[in-house]
Scaffold this motif. Sequence first.
Motif, PDB file in Angstrom:
ATOM      1  N   GLU A 108     -36.107  64.935  -9.517  1.00 15.13           N
ATOM      2  CA  GLU A 108     -35.510  66.183  -9.037  1.00 15.13           C
ATOM      3  C   GLU A 108     -35.365  67.196 -10.171  1.00 15.13           C
ATOM      4  OE1 GLU A 108     -31.613  67.634  -6.451  1.00 15.13           O
ATOM      5  OE2 GLU A 108     -31.749  65.592  -7.240  1.00 15.13           O
ATOM      6  N   THR A 109     -34.937  66.740 -11.344  1.00 14.23           N
ATOM      7  CA  THR A 109     -34.791  67.639 -12.485  1.00 14.23           C
ATOM      8  C   THR A 109     -36.139  68.132 -12.980  1.00 14.23           C
ATOM      9  OG1 THR A 109     -32.799  66.430 -13.126  1.00 14.23           O
ATOM     10  CG2 THR A 109     -33.767  67.886 -14.773  1.00 14.23           C
ATOM     11  N   ALA A 110     -37.139  67.232 -12.989  1.00 15.68           N
ATOM     12  CA  ALA A 110     -38.464  67.619 -13.461  1.00 15.68           C
ATOM     13  C   ALA A 110     -39.110  68.652 -12.547  1.00 15.68           C
ATOM     14  CB  ALA A 110     -39.353  66.392 -13.595  1.00 15.68           C
ATOM     15  N   LEU A 111     -38.946  68.488 -11.226  1.00 17.92           N
ATOM     16  CA  LEU A 111     -39.543  69.441 -10.300  1.00 17.92           C
ATOM     17  C   LEU A 111     -38.796  70.773 -10.306  1.00 17.92           C
ATOM     18  CD1 LEU A 111     -40.380  67.193  -7.203  1.00 17.92           C
ATOM     19  CD2 LEU A 111     -41.870  67.877  -9.085  1.00 17.92           C
ATOM     20  N   ALA A 112     -37.495  70.734 -10.583  1.00 16.30           N
ATOM     21  CA  ALA A 112     -36.713  71.970 -10.603  1.00 16.30           C
ATOM     22  C   ALA A 112     -36.836  72.722 -11.919  1.00 16.30           C
ATOM     23  CB  ALA A 112     -35.243  71.662 -10.321  1.00 16.30           C
ATOM     24  N   GLU A 113     -37.398  72.082 -12.950  1.00 13.87           N
ATOM     25  CA  GLU A 113     -37.467  72.724 -14.261  1.00 13.87           C
ATOM     26  C   GLU A 113     -38.271  74.028 -14.257  1.00 13.87           C
ATOM     27  OE1 GLU A 113     -38.061  71.237 -18.872  1.00 13.87           O
ATOM     28  OE2 GLU A 113     -39.132  70.228 -17.255  1.00 13.87           O
ATOM     29  N   PRO A 114     -39.490  74.080 -13.676  1.00 11.43           N
ATOM     30  CA  PRO A 114     -40.192  75.374 -13.649  1.00 11.43           C
ATOM     31  C   PRO A 114     -39.476  76.425 -12.813  1.00 11.43           C
ATOM     32  CG  PRO A 114     -41.377  73.734 -12.363  1.00 11.43           C
ATOM     33  CD  PRO A 114     -40.315  73.006 -13.111  1.00 11.43           C
ATOM     34  N   LEU A 115     -38.733  76.007 -11.794  1.00 15.61           N
ATOM     35  CA  LEU A 115     -37.985  76.966 -10.983  1.00 15.61           C
ATOM     36  C   LEU A 115     -36.826  77.555 -11.773  1.00 15.61           C
ATOM     37  CD1 LEU A 115     -37.913  74.858  -7.685  1.00 15.61           C
ATOM     38  CD2 LEU A 115     -39.322  76.877  -8.118  1.00 15.61           C
ATOM     39  N   ARG A 116     -36.126  76.709 -12.525  1.00 15.55           N
ATOM     40  CA  ARG A 116     -35.028  77.224 -13.327  1.00 15.55           C
ATOM     41  C   ARG A 116     -35.523  78.102 -14.459  1.00 15.55           C
ATOM     42  NH1 ARG A 116     -30.176  74.865 -12.291  1.00 15.55           N
ATOM     43  NH2 ARG A 116     -29.504  76.804 -13.288  1.00 15.55           N
ATOM     44  N   ALA A 117     -36.746  77.810 -14.958  1.00  9.08           N
ATOM     45  CA  ALA A 117     -37.322  78.663 -15.997  1.00  9.08           C
ATOM     46  C   ALA A 117     -37.604  80.063 -15.479  1.00  9.08           C
ATOM     47  CB  ALA A 117     -38.596  78.036 -16.555  1.00  9.08           C
ATOM     48  N   GLN A 118     -37.896  80.180 -14.192  1.00  5.80           N
ATOM     49  CA  GLN A 118     -38.086  81.487 -13.564  1.00  5.80           C
ATOM     50  C   GLN A 118     -36.769  82.052 -13.008  1.00  5.80           C
ATOM     51  OE1 GLN A 118     -40.946  83.247 -13.495  1.00  5.80           O
ATOM     52  NE2 GLN A 118     -41.979  81.659 -14.677  1.00  5.80           N
ATOM     53  N   ALA A 125     -33.436  76.202  -5.719  1.00  4.43           N
ATOM     54  CA  ALA A 125     -34.296  75.236  -6.406  1.00  4.43           C
ATOM     55  C   ALA A 125     -34.176  73.858  -5.769  1.00  4.43           C
ATOM     56  CB  ALA A 125     -33.935  75.171  -7.889  1.00  4.43           C
ATOM     57  N   ALA A 126     -32.963  73.460  -5.383  1.00  7.43           N
ATOM     58  CA  ALA A 126     -32.783  72.159  -4.731  1.00  7.43           C
ATOM     59  C   ALA A 126     -33.485  72.116  -3.382  1.00  7.43           C
ATOM     60  CB  ALA A 126     -31.294  71.866  -4.568  1.00  7.43           C
ATOM     61  N   ALA A 163     -46.845  71.247  -9.991  1.00  7.39           N
ATOM     62  CA  ALA A 163     -47.722  72.411 -10.094  1.00  7.39           C
ATOM     63  C   ALA A 163     -47.545  73.358  -8.918  1.00  7.39           C
ATOM     64  CB  ALA A 163     -49.180  71.952 -10.189  1.00  7.39           C
ATOM     65  N   MET A 164     -47.153  72.832  -7.755  1.00  9.67           N
ATOM     66  CA  MET A 164     -46.962  73.662  -6.566  1.00  9.67           C
ATOM     67  C   MET A 164     -45.569  74.266  -6.484  1.00  9.67           C
ATOM     68  SD  MET A 164     -49.705  73.848  -4.677  1.00  9.67           S
ATOM     69  CE  MET A 164     -48.936  74.408  -3.170  1.00  9.67           C
ATOM     70  N   ALA A 165     -44.688  73.962  -7.430  1.00  4.82           N
ATOM     71  CA  ALA A 165     -43.294  74.383  -7.321  1.00  4.82           C
ATOM     72  C   ALA A 165     -43.157  75.900  -7.259  1.00  4.82           C
ATOM     73  CB  ALA A 165     -42.491  73.821  -8.498  1.00  4.82           C
TER      74      ALA A 165
END
Length: 304
Positions: A108-118, A125-126, A163-165
């Motif tokens: 969950e943290t790994a997939l949310a990381e690019p979203l939080r970067a944006q 993000a969740a 990659a699709m996040a």
Amino acid sequence: MSTLLDVEDLVVDYPVRGFHRYPVRALRGVSIDVRPGECLGIVGESGSGKTTLRRAVLGLAPVASGSIRLKGQDIVRLSRGGRRRLADKIQVVLRDSDRSLDPTLTVETALAEPLRAQRVPAAAAARRVRELLDQIGLPAGAGRRLPREFTGGQRQRLAVARAMALSPELIICDEPVAALDPSSQAAVLDLLVELQNTTGVAYVFISHDLALVRQASHRVAVMEHGEVVEQIGGDRVPGPRHGCPSRQFSTASVPEPTLRGCRPGPRGQDRCCPRARWRGPDRPMTPRPGSRRGGRPACRPRWS
């Protein structure tokens, strides 16, 4: 139809250390184009320039000349900040999923990381992470697990979800199924095709296996010695086309053993090993039982 990615006369030179050393030219005037919602396959032998092309599009290789346009914008000379702003348009899926997933972070943290970067809010993000897990066929509870708790095929699906996040327009897949078994390869390929049909994302599918490339691609570009030597239609229809340079990639890449230094002699025997039997040009020679010198076979097989 407008072009999403347009690479024209791309030349990449890698510098070489030393006095009076000329740079190594990895790409020699490569030109390709990718349309929205299309999958362009790039196939070639090792060292033909496939990975260098991927690195050039991502801004990781020194471009000597040529242009790379994304929706008409030349991205070759962009600054680091400009490249960072392209993260929501271009993503990459590598062969090794461990390079995309931090082993110390939960899924969950790994997939949310690019979203939080944006700077996407935590609640949004969740929700996006739960949607991604549903798209790749994993339960919502999988987000609380670590990457090592999944199989290789599941980790590769998680890399595709990462990659699709950001909902990119183009994903570069550099041999995404090369390290998987055949059943996992088919599952990941089906996932990529399904995501393309539902989201309209475009792919650049890089591989050395022509059968996989033709299965997933609409068009195929064949690279050799840093050049695109041919472009053929894929249309996601398996089967080789005769008379093109790419036919050598359609066969199985399992080498056939031959014998070092052996050649046919009179009466069907081998000159370097009289007890070896010559079985024709298409079949390797095999020494007869008992043909040994010093405890080792007289003719040692090697892989060519």
